[in-house]
Structure formats: C-alpha cells, structure tokens
Design a protein around this motif. Sequence first.
Motif, PDB file in Angstrom:
ATOM      1  N   VAL A  48       0.920  -1.200   0.041  1.00  0.00           N
ATOM      2  CA  VAL A  48      -0.014   0.093   0.101  1.00  0.00           C
ATOM      3  C   VAL A  48       1.003   1.153   0.125  1.00  0.00           C
ATOM      4  O   VAL A  48       1.708   1.287   0.987  1.00  0.00           O
ATOM      5  N   ILE A  49       0.902   2.107  -0.952  1.00  0.00           N
ATOM      6  CA  ILE A  49       1.808   3.061  -1.054  1.00  0.00           C
ATOM      7  C   ILE A  49       1.300   4.350  -0.347  1.00  0.00           C
ATOM      8  O   ILE A  49       0.083   4.684  -0.931  1.00  0.00           O
ATOM      9  N   SER A  50       1.956   5.058   0.298  1.00  0.00           N
ATOM     10  CA  SER A  50       1.701   6.113   1.160  1.00  0.00           C
ATOM     11  C   SER A  50       1.581   7.277   0.287  1.00  0.00           C
ATOM     12  O   SER A  50       2.736   7.599  -0.499  1.00  0.00           O
ATOM     13  N   ASN A  51       0.550   8.267   0.288  1.00  0.00           N
ATOM     14  CA  ASN A  51       0.725   9.634  -0.359  1.00  0.00           C
ATOM     15  C   ASN A  51       1.936  10.592   0.071  1.00  0.00           C
ATOM     16  O   ASN A  51       2.054  11.499  -0.533  1.00  0.00           O
ATOM     17  N   THR A  52       2.035  10.234   1.156  1.00  0.00           N
ATOM     18  CA  THR A  52       3.170  11.075   1.643  1.00  0.00           C
ATOM     19  C   THR A  52       4.666  10.845   1.329  1.00  0.00           C
ATOM     20  O   THR A  52       5.554  11.536   1.125  1.00  0.00           O
ATOM     21  N   HIS A  82       1.090  13.400  -3.172  1.00  0.00           N
ATOM     22  CA  HIS A  82       1.942  13.415  -4.352  1.00  0.00           C
ATOM     23  C   HIS A  82       1.475  12.414  -5.585  1.00  0.00           C
ATOM     24  O   HIS A  82       2.178  11.371  -5.550  1.00  0.00           O
ATOM     25  N   TRP A  83       0.181  12.739  -5.996  1.00  0.00           N
ATOM     26  CA  TRP A  83      -0.298  11.771  -6.851  1.00  0.00           C
ATOM     27  C   TRP A  83       0.528  11.064  -8.050  1.00  0.00           C
ATOM     28  O   TRP A  83       0.572  10.040  -8.280  1.00  0.00           O
ATOM     29  N   MET A  84       1.112  12.167  -8.935  1.00  0.00           N
ATOM     30  CA  MET A  84       1.830  11.305  -9.972  1.00  0.00           C
ATOM     31  C   MET A  84       2.925  11.109  -9.669  1.00  0.00           C
ATOM     32  O   MET A  84       3.330   9.894 -10.255  1.00  0.00           O
ATOM     33  N   GLU A  85       3.616  11.411  -8.467  1.00  0.00           N
ATOM     34  CA  GLU A  85       4.809  10.621  -8.014  1.00  0.00           C
ATOM     35  C   GLU A  85       4.410   9.295  -7.624  1.00  0.00           C
ATOM     36  O   GLU A  85       5.141   8.023  -7.729  1.00  0.00           O
ATOM     37  N   ASN A  86       3.230   9.114  -7.014  1.00  0.00           N
ATOM     38  CA  ASN A  86       2.726   7.674  -6.466  1.00  0.00           C
ATOM     39  C   ASN A  86       2.214   6.815  -7.845  1.00  0.00           C
ATOM     40  O   ASN A  86       2.540   5.763  -7.999  1.00  0.00           O
ATOM     41  N   VAL A 136      -7.569   4.314 -11.165  1.00  0.00           N
ATOM     42  CA  VAL A 136      -8.880   5.085 -10.944  1.00  0.00           C
ATOM     43  C   VAL A 136      -9.091   5.880  -9.698  1.00  0.00           C
ATOM     44  O   VAL A 136      -8.431   5.354  -8.889  1.00  0.00           O
ATOM     45  N   GLU A 137      -9.211   7.257  -9.822  1.00  0.00           N
ATOM     46  CA  GLU A 137      -9.422   7.909  -8.706  1.00  0.00           C
ATOM     47  C   GLU A 137     -10.909   8.232  -8.581  1.00  0.00           C
ATOM     48  O   GLU A 137     -11.653   8.697  -9.291  1.00  0.00           O
TER      49      GLU A 137
END
Length: 85
Positions: free
Chosen positions: A31-35, A60-64, A78-79
């Motif tokens: 599970v990737i953290s957005n921070t 950091h949507w694009m980095e994720n 999908v967001e």
Amino acid sequence: MAFHSPIMRVIHDELEAYVASIPFHSPRIPVISNTTRAPYPSDPDEIRRILMAHLESNVHWMENVRTLWNDYGIRHFVEVGPATS
C-alpha cells in the motif's frame, strides 16, 4: 477542503487519539503512502505516524502513479471522488 494541509493541525490531537484506538497490522499487499511515496512499513506504530503526517501533507499523486507504474507494473488507475448531484 482543508485535507492535506496545515489547516488540519487543529484536529491532529483528536484524530491521533482516535487512530491510536484502531488496531493496525502489517499490510498483506503493498500500500503506497501518498506522503512517503513508498509502501507502508510493517510496524503498526510507524503506519500510524505516516498516516498522521498525511493529514497535513501534500498528496503526491503523480509521483505515486510513477512508483506504481515503474516499481509494481500497475497500468490502470482509478481515482474516485465524491458524487455530485
């Protein structure tokens, strides 16, 4: 909305007390953290710390997306946001 900004600091203590009451376990899948833009660790206390930092941190949507694309081979994203009437 003030989520993911320093404005959320006013509810930090109340949310932290609530989060402390929730049992956390090591993730079974990454599970990737957005921070941190990295998978959540296995340590429940560290998961809580990252989660609380997320309250006031930028997303950091694009980095994720890049992490998921490059490191995990994910190709569909999908967001989901709130419904509109």
